[in-house]
Design a protein around this motif. Structure first.
Motif, PDB file in Angstrom:
ATOM      1  N   VAL A   1      27.725  63.994  10.507  1.00  0.00           N
ATOM      2  CA  VAL A   1      27.690  64.890   9.345  1.00  0.00           C
ATOM      3  C   VAL A   1      28.360  64.214   8.157  1.00  0.00           C
ATOM      4  CG1 VAL A   1      28.580  67.062   8.416  1.00  0.00           C
ATOM      5  CG2 VAL A   1      27.518  67.021  10.675  1.00  0.00           C
ATOM      6  N   ASN A   2      29.495  63.570   8.396  1.00  0.00           N
ATOM      7  CA  ASN A   2      30.215  62.898   7.312  1.00  0.00           C
ATOM      8  C   ASN A   2      29.423  61.738   6.727  1.00  0.00           C
ATOM      9  OD1 ASN A   2      32.361  64.640   7.546  1.00  0.00           O
ATOM     10  ND2 ASN A   2      33.557  63.276   8.847  1.00  0.00           N
ATOM     11  N   LEU A   3      28.622  61.078   7.547  1.00  0.00           N
ATOM     12  CA  LEU A   3      27.794  59.970   7.073  1.00  0.00           C
ATOM     13  C   LEU A   3      26.490  60.457   6.464  1.00  0.00           C
ATOM     14  CD1 LEU A   3      28.234  57.372   9.953  1.00  0.00           C
ATOM     15  CD2 LEU A   3      29.343  57.377   7.713  1.00  0.00           C
ATOM     16  N   GLY A   4      26.203  61.747   6.552  1.00  0.00           N
ATOM     17  CA  GLY A   4      24.986  62.310   5.995  1.00  0.00           C
ATOM     18  C   GLY A   4      23.776  62.119   6.873  1.00  0.00           C
TER      19      GLY A   4
ATOM     20  N   ALA B   1      33.086  65.114  18.183  1.00  0.00           N
ATOM     21  CA  ALA B   1      33.623  64.081  17.302  1.00  0.00           C
ATOM     22  C   ALA B   1      32.502  63.204  16.744  1.00  0.00           C
ATOM     23  CB  ALA B   1      34.643  63.229  18.047  1.00  0.00           C
ATOM     24  N   VAL B   2      31.535  62.860  17.583  1.00  0.00           N
ATOM     25  CA  VAL B   2      30.405  62.045  17.126  1.00  0.00           C
ATOM     26  C   VAL B   2      29.547  62.847  16.150  1.00  0.00           C
ATOM     27  CG1 VAL B   2      28.293  60.881  17.862  1.00  0.00           C
ATOM     28  CG2 VAL B   2      30.400  60.578  19.158  1.00  0.00           C
TER      29      VAL B   2
ATOM     30  N   THR C   1      33.901  53.195  12.026  1.00  0.00           N
ATOM     31  CA  THR C   1      32.559  53.341  11.483  1.00  0.00           C
ATOM     32  C   THR C   1      32.626  54.030  10.133  1.00  0.00           C
ATOM     33  OG1 THR C   1      31.632  53.485  13.695  1.00  0.00           O
ATOM     34  CG2 THR C   1      30.263  54.267  11.896  1.00  0.00           C
ATOM     35  N   ASP C   2      32.156  53.328   9.109  1.00  0.00           N
ATOM     36  CA  ASP C   2      32.151  53.910   7.765  1.00  0.00           C
ATOM     37  C   ASP C   2      30.756  53.934   7.159  1.00  0.00           C
ATOM     38  OD1 ASP C   2      31.950  51.209   7.561  1.00  0.00           O
ATOM     39  OD2 ASP C   2      33.495  50.969   6.028  1.00  0.00           O
ATOM     40  N   ALA C   3      29.784  53.390   7.859  1.00  0.00           N
ATOM     41  CA  ALA C   3      28.408  53.409   7.383  1.00  0.00           C
ATOM     42  C   ALA C   3      27.496  53.645   8.580  1.00  0.00           C
ATOM     43  CB  ALA C   3      28.059  52.091   6.711  1.00  0.00           C
ATOM     44  N   GLU C   4      26.254  54.022   8.280  1.00  0.00           N
ATOM     45  CA  GLU C   4      25.342  54.329   9.373  1.00  0.00           C
ATOM     46  C   GLU C   4      24.964  53.095  10.176  1.00  0.00           C
ATOM     47  OE1 GLU C   4      21.028  54.837   7.704  1.00  0.00           O
ATOM     48  OE2 GLU C   4      22.430  55.930   6.435  1.00  0.00           O
ATOM     49  N   GLY C   5      25.275  51.920   9.681  1.00  0.00           N
ATOM     50  CA  GLY C   5      25.026  50.698  10.436  1.00  0.00           C
ATOM     51  C   GLY C   5      25.888  50.596  11.679  1.00  0.00           C
ATOM     52  N   GLY C   6      26.997  51.337  11.696  1.00  0.00           N
ATOM     53  CA  GLY C   6      27.892  51.308  12.841  1.00  0.00           C
ATOM     54  C   GLY C   6      27.567  52.339  13.904  1.00  0.00           C
TER      55      GLY C   6
END
Length: 103
Positions: free
Chosen positions: A94-97, A88-89, A44-49
């Motif tokens: 947090v990393n995705l903002g 972890a989630v 997952t690299d974007a909030e779409g995931g």
């Protein structure tokens, strides 16, 4: 049974084999769902995931609870694992903002 010196030891060895086989299936199922969650988090690299991650988290929680209710895991082991998965989630969010790092 190999290594059993009396009947009670032989019976205990037979019971252990049966219980080990029974618990193995539940443990494997739970561990696979936890691994699937970790893979979903990594990919997952974007909030779409995030829906896939949330679905994987729910599946992992369910599998862990099921294995615990069957006696394959101790309840504190399950609690610790679920806490680490939740963390972890949260770090991913947090990393995705999607979540502030304050709490």
């Amino acid at each position: 049974m190999a290594g059993a010196n009396n009947m009670s030891q032989a019976k205990r060895a037979r019971q252990d084999l049966k219980r080990r086989a029974y618990n193995k299936g539940w443990k494997t199922s739970a561990r696979k769902s936890v691994k699937a969650l970790h893979i979903a988090i990594e990919e997952t690299d974007a909030e779409g995931g995030m829906p896939q991650v949330q679905e994987a988290l729910n599946t992992a929680y369910s599998a862990l609870d099921r294995a615990t209710s069957k006696g394959a895991f101790h309840k504190k082991t399950t609690s610790r694992t679920k806490g680490r998965l939740s963390l972890a989630v949260k770090k991913l969010k947090v990393n995705l903002g999607l979540l502030s790092a304050d709490k």
